[in-house]
Design a protein around this motif. Structure first.
Motif, PDB file in Angstrom:
ATOM      1  N   VAL A 133       2.679-102.235  60.542  1.00  0.00           N
ATOM      2  CA  VAL A 133       3.498-102.981  61.493  1.00  0.00           C
ATOM      3  C   VAL A 133       2.919-102.831  62.895  1.00  0.00           C
ATOM      4  N   LEU A 134       3.338-103.716  63.765  1.00  0.00           N
ATOM      5  CA  LEU A 134       2.929-103.635  65.159  1.00  0.00           C
ATOM      6  C   LEU A 134       3.642-102.473  65.835  1.00  0.00           C
ATOM      7  N   SER A 135       2.974-101.803  66.725  1.00  0.00           N
ATOM      8  CA  SER A 135       3.533-100.653  67.437  1.00  0.00           C
ATOM      9  C   SER A 135       4.882-100.997  68.051  1.00  0.00           C
ATOM     10  N   GLY A 136       5.839-100.102  67.868  1.00  0.00           N
ATOM     11  CA  GLY A 136       7.195-100.323  68.354  1.00  0.00           C
ATOM     12  C   GLY A 136       8.140-100.600  67.196  1.00  0.00           C
ATOM     13  N   GLN A 137       7.670-101.392  66.242  1.00  0.00           N
ATOM     14  CA  GLN A 137       8.509-101.699  65.086  1.00  0.00           C
ATOM     15  C   GLN A 137       8.630-100.504  64.148  1.00  0.00           C
ATOM     16  N   ASP A 138       7.693 -99.560  64.256  1.00  0.00           N
ATOM     17  CA  ASP A 138       7.766 -98.368  63.431  1.00  0.00           C
ATOM     18  C   ASP A 138       8.917 -97.448  63.844  1.00  0.00           C
ATOM     19  N   GLU A 139       9.571 -97.766  64.986  1.00  0.00           N
ATOM     20  CA  GLU A 139      10.741 -97.008  65.416  1.00  0.00           C
ATOM     21  C   GLU A 139      12.013 -97.520  64.751  1.00  0.00           C
ATOM     22  N   ASN A 140      11.893 -98.614  63.998  1.00  0.00           N
ATOM     23  CA  ASN A 140      13.020 -99.181  63.262  1.00  0.00           C
ATOM     24  C   ASN A 140      13.365 -98.234  62.109  1.00  0.00           C
ATOM     25  N   LYS A 141      14.506 -97.585  62.194  1.00  0.00           N
ATOM     26  CA  LYS A 141      14.890 -96.574  61.200  1.00  0.00           C
ATOM     27  C   LYS A 141      15.002 -97.164  59.803  1.00  0.00           C
ATOM     28  N   ALA A 142      15.612 -98.362  59.696  1.00  0.00           N
ATOM     29  CA  ALA A 142      15.775 -98.984  58.379  1.00  0.00           C
ATOM     30  C   ALA A 142      14.417 -99.256  57.736  1.00  0.00           C
ATOM     31  N   LEU A 143      13.446 -99.671  58.549  1.00  0.00           N
ATOM     32  CA  LEU A 143      12.108 -99.970  58.043  1.00  0.00           C
ATOM     33  C   LEU A 143      11.419 -98.713  57.545  1.00  0.00           C
ATOM     34  N   THR A 144      11.446 -97.664  58.357  1.00  0.00           N
ATOM     35  CA  THR A 144      10.772 -96.420  57.969  1.00  0.00           C
ATOM     36  C   THR A 144      11.441 -95.785  56.750  1.00  0.00           C
ATOM     37  N   GLU A 145      12.764 -95.833  56.689  1.00  0.00           N
ATOM     38  CA  GLU A 145      13.471 -95.265  55.547  1.00  0.00           C
ATOM     39  C   GLU A 145      13.178 -96.044  54.269  1.00  0.00           C
ATOM     40  N   CYS A 146      13.090 -97.369  54.395  1.00  0.00           N
ATOM     41  CA  CYS A 146      12.811 -98.213  53.229  1.00  0.00           C
ATOM     42  C   CYS A 146      11.460 -97.864  52.621  1.00  0.00           C
ATOM     43  N   PHE A 147      10.416 -97.786  53.450  1.00  0.00           N
ATOM     44  CA  PHE A 147       9.086 -97.522  52.905  1.00  0.00           C
ATOM     45  C   PHE A 147       8.920 -96.064  52.489  1.00  0.00           C
ATOM     46  N   SER A 148       9.691 -95.181  53.106  1.00  0.00           N
ATOM     47  CA  SER A 148       9.686 -93.793  52.658  1.00  0.00           C
ATOM     48  C   SER A 148      10.270 -93.705  51.255  1.00  0.00           C
ATOM     49  N   GLU A 149      11.356 -94.436  50.998  1.00  0.00           N
ATOM     50  CA  GLU A 149      11.960 -94.467  49.665  1.00  0.00           C
ATOM     51  C   GLU A 149      11.005 -95.053  48.636  1.00  0.00           C
ATOM     52  N   LEU A 150      10.261 -96.071  49.045  1.00  0.00           N
ATOM     53  CA  LEU A 150       9.312 -96.717  48.134  1.00  0.00           C
ATOM     54  C   LEU A 150       8.053 -95.879  47.921  1.00  0.00           C
ATOM     55  N   GLY A 151       7.883 -94.845  48.763  1.00  0.00           N
ATOM     56  CA  GLY A 151       6.689 -94.011  48.662  1.00  0.00           C
ATOM     57  C   GLY A 151       5.437 -94.686  49.185  1.00  0.00           C
ATOM     58  N   ILE A 152       5.618 -95.613  50.135  1.00  0.00           N
ATOM     59  CA  ILE A 152       4.489 -96.362  50.690  1.00  0.00           C
ATOM     60  C   ILE A 152       4.272 -95.938  52.147  1.00  0.00           C
ATOM     61  N   PRO A 153       3.088 -95.460  52.506  1.00  0.00           N
ATOM     62  CA  PRO A 153       2.827 -95.082  53.899  1.00  0.00           C
ATOM     63  C   PRO A 153       2.994 -96.278  54.829  1.00  0.00           C
ATOM     64  N   LEU A 154       3.591 -96.040  55.989  1.00  0.00           N
ATOM     65  CA  LEU A 154       3.791 -97.091  56.987  1.00  0.00           C
ATOM     66  C   LEU A 154       2.866 -96.806  58.171  1.00  0.00           C
ATOM     67  N   LYS A 155       1.912 -97.702  58.379  1.00  0.00           N
ATOM     68  CA  LYS A 155       0.910 -97.535  59.428  1.00  0.00           C
ATOM     69  C   LYS A 155       1.295 -98.345  60.657  1.00  0.00           C
ATOM     70  N   THR A 156       0.922 -97.848  61.837  1.00  0.00           N
ATOM     71  CA  THR A 156       1.202 -98.548  63.085  1.00  0.00           C
ATOM     72  C   THR A 156      -0.082 -99.107  63.688  1.00  0.00           C
ATOM     73  N   VAL A 157      -0.024-100.360  64.103  1.00  0.00           N
ATOM     74  CA  VAL A 157      -1.155-101.035  64.731  1.00  0.00           C
ATOM     75  C   VAL A 157      -0.768-101.392  66.168  1.00  0.00           C
ATOM     76  N   THR A 158      -1.601-101.062  67.134  1.00  0.00           N
ATOM     77  CA  THR A 158      -1.291-101.408  68.518  1.00  0.00           C
ATOM     78  C   THR A 158      -1.639-102.870  68.777  1.00  0.00           C
ATOM     79  N   ALA A 159      -1.016-103.415  69.824  1.00  0.00           N
ATOM     80  CA  ALA A 159      -1.280-104.809  70.190  1.00  0.00           C
ATOM     81  C   ALA A 159      -2.750-105.009  70.545  1.00  0.00           C
ATOM     82  N   GLN A 160      -3.346-104.017  71.188  1.00  0.00           N
ATOM     83  CA  GLN A 160      -4.753-104.099  71.564  1.00  0.00           C
ATOM     84  C   GLN A 160      -5.656-104.112  70.325  1.00  0.00           C
TER      85      GLN A 160
END
Length: 333
Positions: free
Chosen positions: A251-278
């Motif tokens: 996801v784009l940087s900032g969206q990784d602070e979305n608790k529902a998003l991080t919890e969802c992928f944690s439950e799925l066992g999928i790493p969530l990577k952050t990409v900066t706008a630059q």
């Protein structure tokens, strides 16, 4: 990896700190201490089995600094199948031995134990027979090349064939190298390995299907999206693709602070990577044609090809890419 470290005694608590320090550079490590011996940087538990149950689905590895029997009883009620179970390691609270108890190859317990032993000056006690024999190990090969084993019964027969010095057939839809002499691509064999995204192919009478874990998701998610909506949308978008094939989501940087998003992928066992706008802007400039945000993120993180264009809703959307695969028999798991 998401790693949970459990300790029971004061010695164990101190050792769990050293384990966390040794692993935290490459893994996400959380410590759980029995309530009589805890500290400010750990969570507290009263009942180990209950705490293990709460963490089981979202943990890739458990490290127990306690008696082996305590660890086994805590984890046993939650164990499922060999490909899905987390790595389980037991250490004595004096730090002398590090013992991979479960998922030595596929779950990475053997490698993790050796890393811990090297950092702490302990002895890793590896008991899996393929390591002792020094021959080809299907589990080690699959783990090293990020492949999912789909049929355990056939896998057991293949292991027996290897030990019996039988010739093993090999078919792969992907580039490969370093194939050992016991394998052949050109002879008729009863037992063999098939590496392809389609696990239904059976080129041999006894076929072990290995499917690469090479799917990458590019995600765009608004803060109001619920965890249930995110999970449902991702499932709809990937369709018939096995969720186990998803290597990571980005996801784009900032969206990784979305608790529902991080919890969802944690439950799925999928790493969530952050990409900066630059980073995304630089990667987008390298693409031969314009793409949406999700597509650009997925292409950037996978280095592969787009297989599902961005789709979804205003709240949550995703694009799917397939990363290139190279099968290397000499790669160590």
């Amino acid at each position: 990896m998401n790693i949970a470290v459990f300790s029971v005694t004061e010695n164990g608590r101190q050792l769990s700190l050293r384990v966390a320090e040794a692993l935290s550079a490459e893994h996400r490590v959380s410590r759980y201490c029995f309530h009589k011996h805890t500290d400010d940087n750990s969570a507290v538990f009263w009942n180990m089995g209950s705490m293990v149950g709460r963490l089981f689905e979202r943990s890739d590895a458990f490290i127990f600094v306690c008696a082996c029997g305590i660890a086994v009883r805590a984890a046993a009620p939650y164990l499922g199948s060999k490909p899905d179970d987390p790595a389980i390691i037991v250490m004595d609270d004096c730090g002398r031995f590090v013992i991979p108890v479960l998922s030595g190859h596929i779950g990475g317990a053997n490698n993790l134990a050796e890393t811990i032993a090297e950092a702490l000056g302990s002895t890793a006690v590896i008991t899996t027979s393929d390591d002792e024999a020094g021959g080809f190990s299907l589990e080690r090969f699959a783990a090293a090349n990020d492949l999912i084993i789909y049929n355990e019964r056939a896998a057991k027969e293949l292991t027996s064939a290897v030990r019996g010095d039988d010739k093993i057939g090999f078919f792969s839809s992907y580039r490969h190298g370093g194939m050992p002499e016991e394998f052949t691509e050109f002879s008729v064999c009863r037992t063999g390995i098939c590496i392809d995204k389609d696990a239904s192919q059976k080129p041999f009478d006894i076929t072990v299907n290995l499917v690469p874990k090479n799917i990458v998701l590019g995600i765009r998610c608004k803060s109001g999206a619920s965890r249930e909506l995110i999970k449902e949308t991702v499932s709809d978008i990937i369709g018939n693709i096995d969720i186990r094939r998803v290597r990571e989501a980005a996801v784009l940087s900032g969206q990784d602070e979305n608790k529902a998003l991080t919890e969802c992928f944690s439950e799925l066992g999928i790493p969530l990577k952050t990409v900066t706008a630059q980073e995304l802007e630089g990667a987008s400039q390298q693409l031969s044609e314009p793409h949406s945000q999700c597509e650009s993120i997925a292409l950037m993180c996978s280095g592969g090809k787009l297989i599902i264009s961005e789709t979804g809703s205003e709240d949550i959307s995703a694009a799917v890419c397939e990363a290139p695969v190279y099968i290397d028999f000499e790669r160590q798991g």
